[in-house]
Design an enzyme around this catalytic site. Structure first.
Site, PDB file in Angstrom:
ATOM      1  N   LYS A 137      44.786  57.725  56.658  1.00  0.00           N
ATOM      2  CA  LYS A 137      43.394  57.643  56.200  1.00  0.00           C
ATOM      3  C   LYS A 137      42.950  56.186  56.116  1.00  0.00           C
ATOM      4  CE  LYS A 137      42.553  57.853  51.620  1.00  0.00           C
ATOM      5  NZ  LYS A 137      41.779  56.665  51.193  1.00  0.00           N
ATOM      6  N   ASN A 138      43.803  55.334  55.560  1.00  0.00           N
ATOM      7  CA  ASN A 138      43.383  53.946  55.327  1.00  0.00           C
ATOM      8  C   ASN A 138      43.345  53.104  56.601  1.00  0.00           C
ATOM      9  OD1 ASN A 138      43.034  54.589  52.696  1.00  0.00           O
ATOM     10  ND2 ASN A 138      44.725  53.348  51.896  1.00  0.00           N
TER      11      ASN A 138
ATOM     12  N   ARG B  64      34.385  54.651  48.017  1.00  0.00           N
ATOM     13  CA  ARG B  64      34.257  53.202  47.966  1.00  0.00           C
ATOM     14  C   ARG B  64      34.431  52.544  49.328  1.00  0.00           C
ATOM     15  NH1 ARG B  64      34.622  49.979  43.987  1.00  0.00           N
ATOM     16  NH2 ARG B  64      35.640  48.556  45.416  1.00  0.00           N
TER      17      ARG B  64
ATOM     18  N   CYS C 240      35.750  52.425  39.680  1.00  0.00           N
ATOM     19  CA  CYS C 240      36.308  53.746  39.924  1.00  0.00           C
ATOM     20  C   CYS C 240      37.443  53.955  38.945  1.00  0.00           C
ATOM     21  CB  CYS C 240      36.763  53.913  41.363  1.00  0.00           C
ATOM     22  SG  CYS C 240      38.293  53.099  41.728  1.00  0.00           S
TER      23      CYS C 240
ATOM     24  N   ARG D 107      37.419  47.176  40.564  1.00  0.00           N
ATOM     25  CA  ARG D 107      37.369  47.018  42.020  1.00  0.00           C
ATOM     26  C   ARG D 107      36.109  46.294  42.512  1.00  0.00           C
ATOM     27  NH1 ARG D 107      39.872  52.316  44.750  1.00  0.00           N
ATOM     28  NH2 ARG D 107      40.535  50.842  46.331  1.00  0.00           N
ATOM     29  N   PRO D 108      35.985  45.016  42.152  1.00  0.00           N
ATOM     30  CA  PRO D 108      34.820  44.253  42.606  1.00  0.00           C
ATOM     31  C   PRO D 108      34.859  43.998  44.121  1.00  0.00           C
ATOM     32  CG  PRO D 108      36.410  42.818  41.518  1.00  0.00           C
ATOM     33  CD  PRO D 108      36.945  44.224  41.389  1.00  0.00           C
ATOM     34  N   ILE D 109      33.714  43.556  44.675  1.00  0.00           N
ATOM     35  CA  ILE D 109      33.679  43.190  46.109  1.00  0.00           C
ATOM     36  C   ILE D 109      33.239  41.732  46.263  1.00  0.00           C
ATOM     37  CG2 ILE D 109      33.344  45.517  47.068  1.00  0.00           C
ATOM     38  CD1 ILE D 109      30.312  44.681  47.309  1.00  0.00           C
ATOM     39  N   ASP D 110      33.434  40.951  45.184  1.00  0.00           N
ATOM     40  CA  ASP D 110      32.986  39.552  45.203  1.00  0.00           C
ATOM     41  C   ASP D 110      33.615  38.764  46.356  1.00  0.00           C
ATOM     42  OD1 ASP D 110      35.354  40.086  43.656  1.00  0.00           O
ATOM     43  OD2 ASP D 110      35.361  37.973  43.059  1.00  0.00           O
ATOM     44  N   LEU D 111      34.865  39.066  46.685  1.00  0.00           N
ATOM     45  CA  LEU D 111      35.530  38.284  47.736  1.00  0.00           C
ATOM     46  C   LEU D 111      34.931  38.592  49.112  1.00  0.00           C
ATOM     47  CD1 LEU D 111      39.211  38.660  46.447  1.00  0.00           C
ATOM     48  CD2 LEU D 111      37.671  36.711  46.119  1.00  0.00           C
TER      49      LEU D 111
ATOM     50  N   ASP E 209      49.815  52.321  46.034  1.00  0.00           N
ATOM     51  CA  ASP E 209      49.498  53.712  46.366  1.00  0.00           C
ATOM     52  C   ASP E 209      50.715  54.641  46.265  1.00  0.00           C
ATOM     53  OD1 ASP E 209      46.891  53.001  46.772  1.00  0.00           O
ATOM     54  OD2 ASP E 209      46.916  53.166  48.953  1.00  0.00           O
TER      55      ASP E 209
ATOM     56  N   ARG F 195      40.495  64.387  49.263  1.00  0.00           N
ATOM     57  CA  ARG F 195      39.956  63.162  49.866  1.00  0.00           C
ATOM     58  C   ARG F 195      40.971  62.530  50.802  1.00  0.00           C
ATOM     59  NH1 ARG F 195      39.054  58.935  45.956  1.00  0.00           N
ATOM     60  NH2 ARG F 195      39.100  57.876  47.943  1.00  0.00           N
TER      61      ARG F 195
HETATM   62  C1  UD1 Z   1      42.879  49.310  49.716  1.00  0.00           C
HETATM   63  C2  UD1 Z   1      43.279  50.757  49.916  1.00  0.00           C
HETATM   64  C3  UD1 Z   1      43.845  51.326  48.623  1.00  0.00           C
HETATM   65  C4  UD1 Z   1      44.982  50.447  48.111  1.00  0.00           C
HETATM   66  C5  UD1 Z   1      44.537  48.985  48.017  1.00  0.00           C
HETATM   67  C6  UD1 Z   1      45.679  48.044  47.665  1.00  0.00           C
HETATM   68  C7  UD1 Z   1      41.782  51.566  51.623  1.00  0.00           C
HETATM   69  C8  UD1 Z   1      40.605  52.427  51.969  1.00  0.00           C
HETATM   70  N1  UD1 Z   1      42.124  51.509  50.335  1.00  0.00           N
HETATM   71  O1  UD1 Z   1      41.839  49.289  48.741  1.00  0.00           O
HETATM   72  O2  UD1 Z   1      44.337  52.647  48.894  1.00  0.00           O
HETATM   73  O3  UD1 Z   1      45.373  50.898  46.831  1.00  0.00           O
HETATM   74  O4  UD1 Z   1      43.999  48.547  49.277  1.00  0.00           O
HETATM   75  O5  UD1 Z   1      46.714  48.163  48.570  1.00  0.00           O
HETATM   76  O6  UD1 Z   1      42.414  50.973  52.491  1.00  0.00           O
HETATM   77  N2  UD1 Z   1      39.609  42.482  44.547  1.00  0.00           N
HETATM   78  C9  UD1 Z   1      38.755  41.575  43.976  1.00  0.00           C
HETATM   79  N3  UD1 Z   1      37.605  41.245  44.640  1.00  0.00           N
HETATM   80  C10 UD1 Z   1      37.303  41.750  45.873  1.00  0.00           C
HETATM   81  C11 UD1 Z   1      38.194  42.682  46.459  1.00  0.00           C
HETATM   82  C12 UD1 Z   1      39.343  43.018  45.784  1.00  0.00           C
HETATM   83  O7  UD1 Z   1      38.987  41.091  42.873  1.00  0.00           O
HETATM   84  O8  UD1 Z   1      36.256  41.414  46.424  1.00  0.00           O
HETATM   85  C13 UD1 Z   1      40.847  42.868  43.830  1.00  0.00           C
HETATM   86  C14 UD1 Z   1      40.900  44.355  43.485  1.00  0.00           C
HETATM   87  O9  UD1 Z   1      40.215  44.648  42.282  1.00  0.00           O
HETATM   88  C15 UD1 Z   1      42.401  44.585  43.377  1.00  0.00           C
HETATM   89  C16 UD1 Z   1      42.968  43.652  44.456  1.00  0.00           C
HETATM   90  O10 UD1 Z   1      41.954  42.677  44.708  1.00  0.00           O
HETATM   91  O11 UD1 Z   1      42.878  44.174  42.132  1.00  0.00           O
HETATM   92  C17 UD1 Z   1      43.324  44.338  45.756  1.00  0.00           C
HETATM   93  O12 UD1 Z   1      42.237  45.141  46.175  1.00  0.00           O
HETATM   94  P1  UD1 Z   1      41.984  45.452  47.718  1.00  0.00           P
HETATM   95  O13 UD1 Z   1      43.192  45.068  48.503  1.00  0.00           O
HETATM   96  O14 UD1 Z   1      40.685  44.884  48.116  1.00  0.00           O
HETATM   97  O15 UD1 Z   1      41.886  47.046  47.710  1.00  0.00           O
HETATM   98  P2  UD1 Z   1      40.934  47.971  48.564  1.00  0.00           P
HETATM   99  O16 UD1 Z   1      40.697  47.380  49.903  1.00  0.00           O
HETATM  100  O17 UD1 Z   1      39.763  48.370  47.720  1.00  0.00           O
END
Ligand code: UD1
Length: 420
Positions: A22-23, A92, A116, A121-125, A307, A399
Site C-alpha cells: 500500500k505504501n 492522510r 490522526c 503528523r505535521p507536514i511542515d517539512l 508500522d 484501509r
Molecule cells: C509513512 C507511512 C507510515 C509510516 C511512516 C513512518 C505511508 C503512506 N505512510 O508515513 O505507514 O508509519 O511513514 O515510517 O507511506 N514529520 C514532521 N513534519 C513533517 C513530516 C513528518 O514533523 O512535515 C514527523 C512525523 O510527525 C513523524 C516523523 O516525522 O514523527 C516521520 O513521519 P513520516 O516519515 O513523514 O511519516 P508519513 O510519511 O506520514
C-alpha cells in the site's frame, strides 16, 4: 458496522501470497500526475486507501480504470488542482498529490490533513521544502494553497527529520522542476526506492536512490512517460503474517515477499527463538513454544519499522519474560495497549516506552481497533486468546490489509466478518 469475530487457539498451516505494498502504491499513484500519458500499475493491493486515492485522481479529471490489482491511469486531462477535504480527511497520504500537482500545473490547493490517531503528523517539512523550491504557500480555510507560476526551481533541501512522505513529495516535485534538486537526510524506505526507480525509468536523471542523499535533475515542466509498474510486495503485511505464525506457534509460508525488506522483523523474530527457511521470494517460519522476550526501538528503514511495533507487542505478550518496546516516531502510537490489556495482557506504559510482562494466557473479549496497525495487533492476539474475540471498527484494517480474513481463513484460522 462490520466487525471480526475470532475463535482463538487454532494452529495455522499452509501458505498465503503477500499483496502489493500500500505504501508504495500510494506515492506511485500520486506520481502518475507527473505524466500526461497512460500508465498501467499492477499488483496493487485491493484496499480502501488505494480506492480513495484513485477516486481523488478522478475528481481532478484523471481517467482511471481499476479492477482489483490493476489500474490503468491517464492524467492527460486533469482540469482541477484541488484535493478536497472529503478525500484528504479520509486518508492522510492524499497529501502526496501536493508535490506533483504543483510541479506540473504551477498551482494547487490541498486540504490540510490534520492530526490522526497515532499523533499530530505535521507536514511542515513538506511545505518548507517546497518553499525552498520557490513555491508561495499560504494556509487558508483549512487548505494549503501553493503557487509557482513559472514552475518550481531545483534547490538544496536538508530535512531536519527523516520523513517518508516528505521525501516522496519533494522527489516528485523535483522531477518536473527547473534545475537540479538535492535532498539531504532523505528517507531510504523500499517504497521510496520504487518511486525513484519508476521516475528514473521514465528517463529522469536521479542519483543516490536508496541512500540519504538523492539528486534529481528536473525536466523543466516536461511531463513524463512512465513504464508500466508492478508494485513491490508489502513488507508490513509480510511481517504481520510472520507474527501470526510466531504467536500461534505455527509453521506457515508466505509467498511473494522480499526478505531484504523485512530483515529487521526477521532478526527480531529470530532473537525470540523462531527460525526461517528463505527460498527465493518465499519464507517459511518455524516457530517456538518458548518465545524469548525482546527489546525494540522503532526507527527509520532499515531499522525496525514503527508500522510493525503493535504486532510485535502482541507477540511479546506470549514471551517467557519482560519485553521493552520504545516508540520513537509517533507520540501516540500505543493505543492498542489498553485494548491488548482487555484481552488479559500485562503491559505498562511510561511515556514512549511499553513494558510487556509475560502472562500465561490471553482471553477473548470485545476490543476496538484504533488505527491500521493497532488493529492487526488485536487480530494477532485474538488468534491466540482463549475463547471469542470481537474486533470492532475494522474499517481501519480495510484501509490497508488486502483480504485479511480470507488469508487467515486459508491458513486455518477461525475468523468471520459479521455485521451489527
Ligand atoms: C509513512 C507511512 C507510515 C509510516 C511512516 C513512518 C505511508 C503512506 N505512510 O508515513 O505507514 O508509519 O511513514 O515510517 O507511506 N514529520 C514532521 N513534519 C513533517 C513530516 C513528518 O514533523 O512535515 C514527523 C512525523 O510527525 C513523524 C516523523 O516525522 O514523527 C516521520 O513521519 P513520516 O516519515 O513523514 O511519516 P508519513 O510519511 O506520514
Amino acid at each position: 458496522m462490520d466487525y471480526l469475530q475470532i475463535q482463538g487457539g487454532k494452529k495455522l498451516h499452509g501458505s498465503i501470497t503477500i499483496s502489493g505494498a500500500k505504501n508504495s502504491a500510494l506515492p506511485i499513484i500520486a506520481a502518475t500526475i507527473l505524466s500526461d500519458k497512460p500508465v498501467k500499475l499492477t499488483n496493487l493491493p485491493d484496499v480502501v486507501d488505494i480506492r480513495t486515492l484513485l477516486k481523488l485522481l478522478v475528481m481532478l479529471g484523471g481517467e482511471v480504470e481499476h479492477n482489483g490489482t490493476v489500474a490503468l491511469i491517464n492524467n492527460k486531462n486533469i482540469n482541477s488542482t484541488k484535493a478536497v477535504y472529503e478525500i484528504v480527511s479520509q486518508m492522510r497520504a492524499s497529501i502526496l498529490v501536493l508535490g506533483p500537482l504543483l510541479a506540473r500545473f504551477g498551482e494547487c490547493e490541498v486540504s490540510l490533513p490534520g492530526g490522526c490517531a497515532i499523533g499530530q503528523r505535521p507536514i511542515d517539512l513538506h511545505l518548507r521544502a517546497l518553499e525552498a523550491m520557490g513555491a508561495n504557500i499560504e494556509i487558508k480555510g483549512g487548505y494549503v494553497r501553493a503557487e509557482a507560476p513559472n514552475g518550481l526551481k531545483g534547490a538544496k533541501i536538508v530535512f531536519d527529520k527523516i520523513t517518508v512522505g516528505g521525501t516522496e513529495n519533494i522527489v516528485m516535485a523535483a522531477t518536473l522542476a527547473h534545475g537540479t534538486t538535492t535532498i539531504i537526510n532523505s528517507a531510504k524506505e523500499p517504497e521510496i526506492v520504487q518511486l525513484c526507480e519508476m521516475i528514473r525509468d521514465a528517463g529522469v536523471e536521479i542519483d543516490g536512490i536508496g541512500t540519504s542523499t538523492i539528486t534529481i535533475k528536473g525536466t523543466a515542466q516536461k511531463p513524463l512517460k512512465f513504464q508500466d509498474t508492478e508494485i513491490i510486495p508489502d513488507r508490513i503485511e509480510a511481517g504481520t503474517y510472520l507474527c501470526a505464525g510466531a504467536i500461534t506457534n505455527s509453521s506457515i509460508t508466505i509467498k511473494k515477499v522480499n526478505a531484504v525488506h523485512i530483515q529487521s522483523s526477521l532478526d527480531k523474530l529470530e532473537s525470540m527463538g523462531c527460525s526461517f527457511d528463505i527460498k527465493g521470494d518465499e519464507i517459511t517460519i518455524y516457530p517456538t513454544n518458548r518465545l524469548r522476550p525482546i527489546n525494540i526501538v522503532t526507527t527509520e528503514y532499515p531499522g525496525f519499522p514503527t508500522d510493525m511495533q503493535a504486532q510485535f507487542m502482541a507477540v511479546a505478550t506470549m514471551a517467557i519474560g519482560d519485553s521493552l518496546i520504545e516508540e520513537r516516531l509517533f507520540e501516540n502510537r500505543f493505543m492498542h495497549v489498553s485494548e491488548l490489556n482487555r484481552l488479559g495482557s500485562d503491559i505498562w506504559l511510561k511515556g514512549n516506552v511499553a513494558a510487556v510482562r509475560p502472562v500465561a494466557q490471553l482471553y477473548g473479549a470485545d476490543v476496538m481497533a484504533t488505527d491500521l496497525r493497532a488493529s492487526s495487533a488485536l487480530v494477532l492476539a485474538g488468534l491466540v486468546a482463549n475463547g471469542v474475540t470481537n474486533i470492532h471498527r475494522i474499517y481501519h484494517l480495510d484501509r490497508g490489509y488486502d483480504n485479511l480474513e480470507g488469508k487467515l481463513l486459508a491458513l486455518g484460522a477461525d475468523i468471520k466478518r459479521l455485521s451489527h
